[in-house]
Design an enzyme around this catalytic site. Structure first.
Site, mmCIF file in Angstrom:
data_model
loop_
_atom_site.group_PDB
_atom_site.id
_atom_site.type_symbol
_atom_site.label_atom_id
_atom_site.label_comp_id
_atom_site.label_asym_id
_atom_site.label_seq_id
_atom_site.Cartn_x
_atom_site.Cartn_y
_atom_site.Cartn_z
ATOM 1 N N ASP A 180 0.860 -1.188 0.000
ATOM 2 C CA ASP A 180 0.000 0.000 0.000
ATOM 3 C C ASP A 180 0.900 1.242 0.000
ATOM 4 O O ASP A 180 2.119 1.143 0.073
ATOM 5 C CB ASP A 180 -0.983 -0.031 1.167
ATOM 6 C CG ASP A 180 -0.308 0.041 2.517
ATOM 7 O OD1 ASP A 180 0.921 0.258 2.579
ATOM 8 O OD2 ASP A 180 -1.007 -0.117 3.536
ATOM 9 N N SER A 181 0.301 2.408 -0.078
ATOM 10 C CA SER A 181 1.089 3.630 -0.265
ATOM 11 C C SER A 181 1.495 4.277 1.044
ATOM 12 O O SER A 181 2.296 5.201 1.059
ATOM 13 C CB SER A 181 0.275 4.643 -1.058
ATOM 14 O OG SER A 181 -0.778 5.161 -0.240
ATOM 15 N N GLY A 182 0.945 3.804 2.147
ATOM 16 C CA GLY A 182 1.177 4.443 3.437
ATOM 17 C C GLY A 182 0.156 5.511 3.773
ATOM 18 O O GLY A 182 0.026 5.913 4.922
ATOM 19 N N GLY A 183 -0.581 5.969 2.759
ATOM 20 C CA GLY A 183 -1.505 7.082 2.976
ATOM 21 C C GLY A 183 -2.585 6.783 4.001
ATOM 22 O O GLY A 183 -2.825 7.565 4.922
ATOM 23 N N CYS A 242 -13.251 -28.137 5.746
ATOM 24 C CA CYS A 242 -11.971 -27.465 5.476
ATOM 25 C C CYS A 242 -10.861 -28.492 5.288
ATOM 26 O O CYS A 242 -10.801 -29.494 5.998
ATOM 27 C CB CYS A 242 -11.632 -26.536 6.631
ATOM 28 S SG CYS A 242 -10.032 -25.704 6.441
ATOM 29 N N GLN A 267 -11.453 7.281 -5.407
ATOM 30 C CA GLN A 267 -12.035 7.802 -4.167
ATOM 31 C C GLN A 267 -13.402 8.412 -4.489
ATOM 32 O O GLN A 267 -13.896 8.276 -5.603
ATOM 33 C CB GLN A 267 -11.089 8.827 -3.519
ATOM 34 C CG GLN A 267 -9.794 8.219 -2.961
ATOM 35 C CD GLN A 267 -10.015 7.376 -1.699
ATOM 36 O OE1 GLN A 267 -11.099 7.357 -1.107
ATOM 37 N NE2 GLN A 267 -8.985 6.630 -1.303
ATOM 38 N N CYS A 279 -7.550 -27.777 5.576
ATOM 39 C CA CYS A 279 -6.278 -27.242 6.073
ATOM 40 C C CYS A 279 -5.616 -28.192 7.079
ATOM 41 O O CYS A 279 -6.272 -29.071 7.649
ATOM 42 C CB CYS A 279 -6.490 -25.861 6.691
ATOM 43 S SG CYS A 279 -6.949 -25.864 8.436
ATOM 44 N N HIS A 289 -5.761 -21.903 9.768
ATOM 45 C CA HIS A 289 -7.101 -22.304 9.331
ATOM 46 C C HIS A 289 -7.813 -21.146 8.623
ATOM 47 O O HIS A 289 -8.395 -21.332 7.543
ATOM 48 C CB HIS A 289 -7.963 -22.793 10.496
ATOM 49 C CG HIS A 289 -9.411 -22.813 10.132
ATOM 50 N ND1 HIS A 289 -9.957 -23.793 9.330
ATOM 51 C CD2 HIS A 289 -10.402 -21.904 10.358
ATOM 52 C CE1 HIS A 289 -11.227 -23.496 9.090
ATOM 53 N NE2 HIS A 289 -11.518 -22.368 9.701
ATOM 54 N N CYS A 326 -7.362 -28.374 10.578
ATOM 55 C CA CYS A 326 -8.584 -29.187 10.638
ATOM 56 C C CYS A 326 -8.297 -30.678 10.441
ATOM 57 O O CYS A 326 -9.048 -31.518 10.947
ATOM 58 C CB CYS A 326 -9.594 -28.683 9.606
ATOM 59 S SG CYS A 326 -10.270 -27.062 10.034
ATOM 60 N N ASP A 381 -7.814 -7.514 0.161
ATOM 61 C CA ASP A 381 -6.899 -7.759 1.280
ATOM 62 C C ASP A 381 -7.647 -7.403 2.555
ATOM 63 O O ASP A 381 -8.536 -6.550 2.533
ATOM 64 C CB ASP A 381 -5.642 -6.875 1.208
ATOM 65 C CG ASP A 381 -5.934 -5.463 1.702
ATOM 66 O OD1 ASP A 381 -6.557 -4.686 0.952
ATOM 67 O OD2 ASP A 381 -5.595 -5.147 2.856
HETATM 68 ZN ZN LIG Z 1 -9.242 -25.603 8.571
#
Ligand SMILES: [Zn+2]
Length: 376
Positions: free
Chosen positions: A93-96, A309, A194, A311, A340, A314, A271
């Site tokens: 990101d730009s920091g803004g 799931c 914006q 993962c 997870h 799990c 994100d």
């Molecule tokens: Zn999981």
């Protein structure tokens, strides 16, 4: 040679799209969710484990990294990828936004923003030119324009003036990025729309950005407290104002149901700190909705967090064990729940990509909401 930046849409259904972004450091399948690696780490996870969840790209925060360890030091150490051992794409990101939300003693002028570090009070400056320089020193693959994200509840003329300054800053960001030599040859620059919740301000912003020209376009200034209904109302028009052949990135979003609703409205990238932060706080996201692992009902539950799931958490650990770890404040609890949650988010994105590709996304979204909001 791999392309610098190439976005290919493979399938669409309604406004939803699925495709791939090709870059020098690898491919990004869209719709994409980018785990947040604020301080050169996706908190509580090793980079190889982040990759194993299916993440193609992560996000780094310019504001945090410029303060600690510092952009020039990062460059001397070989850049962010080498420093943290992540060799795939990184968006910075730009920091803004974080200057506005985290720092103290801010002064905003046409030139940029001066501020005091939230860590030690030291004085710093960010401008479009300095933000581009920092993101270049970090070695970012997708660089974000420096912009101002105003508070959403201000009068329209305040929002309009802020947006107009962000568009002037977008032009300066473009020029500074293009002057970045080798880095500009192998990385991409995104503009940021914006205009808060206002359709005509969003249109003016989108047109100004398209006139300058960017590799991708972000929708900024949302997920700042307006609520899902207002966000979706804005997303009913905002993505369509941006160039259709470029990726659209909704910054800082969100909950699983936000992601599904935004993909339905034409967003390609996301994100959010939610899966990592929630994991450290004992919250697990599942296909049946969020779970608070502190809840006593998990104390003797020998089932997995989410039976759907795939993962490692799990596959290996019980709700009872995770409940115990979280209650005891053990680090492993945060690590396992973060893994997870990031895995769940990536499985959700994969599910959406597959559904769009197979023209069954409408049914996928309906099934998702039925299960996610089902009252037990
Ligand atoms: Zn999981």
């Amino acid at each position: 040679m791999k392309p610098r930046f190439q976005f290919t849409i493979h399938a669409t259904e309604g406004k939803a799209r699925t495709g791939v972004i090709q870059m020098r450091r690898g491919e990004i399948r869209t719709p994409a969710f980018m785990p947040v690696g604020t301080a050169a780490t996706v908190k509580a996870m090793k980079p190889q484990d982040v990759r194993a969840t299916g993440a193609d790209i992560i996000l780094g925060n310019t504001y945090h990294l410029m303060l600690r360890p510092g952009a020039e030091r990062m460059a001397r150490l070989g850049g962010l990828h080498k420093f943290m051992n992540w060799d795939r794409p990184i968006l910075t990101d730009s920091g803004g936004y974080q200057v506005m939300s985290l720092s103290e003693l801010r002064k905003i002028t046409e030139e940029g923003v001066t501020f005091a570090s939230h860590i030690d009070g030291s004085r710093h400056m960010l401008s479009p030119e300095r933000s581009m320089e920092i993101q270049r020193l970090l070695g970012s693959d997708i660089v974000m324009c420096f912009d101002e994200c105003p508070k959403i509840d201000q009068p329209r003329d305040v929002i309009a003036r802020s947006m107009e300054m962000s568009m002037r800053w977008a032009k300066r960001s473009r020029e500074a990025f293009d002057a970045g030599g080798d880095h500009a040859e192998c990385s991409a620059l995104f503009g940021i729309q914006q205009g808060a919740l206002d359709e005509s301000l969003r249109k003016t912003s989108a047109d100004a950005l398209a006139e300058i020209g960017f590799d991708g376009y972000a929708i900024g200034g949302l997920a700042v407290g307006e609520g899902q209904e207002a966000m979706f109302s804005t997303l009913d028009f905002a993505p369509g104002q941006l160039p259709a052949d470029r990726p659209r990135y909704l910054m800082g979003v969100g909950k699983p149901d936000d992601l599904v609703g935004a993909v339905e409205r034409g967003v390609d990238m996301f994100d959010c700190v939610l899966p990592t932060r929630s994991g450290r706080n004992g919250q697990a996201f599942t296909w049946s909705g969020p779970l608070n692992m502190r809840n006593a009902r998990h104390a003797e539950d020998t089932g997995p967090v989410d039976p759907r799931c795939s993962c490692p958490t799990c596959a290996t650990y019980t709700r009872a064990y995770l409940h115990h770890l979280i209650k005891a404040g053990e680090m492993l609890g945060a690590m396992l729940l973060t893994e997870h949650n990031i895995s769940f988010y990536q499985q959700l994105m994969q599910g959406m990509r597959d559904a769009i590709a197979e023209q069954r996304f409408t049914a996928f979204a309906a099934d998702f909401r039925r299960d996610y909001f089902r009252k037990e």
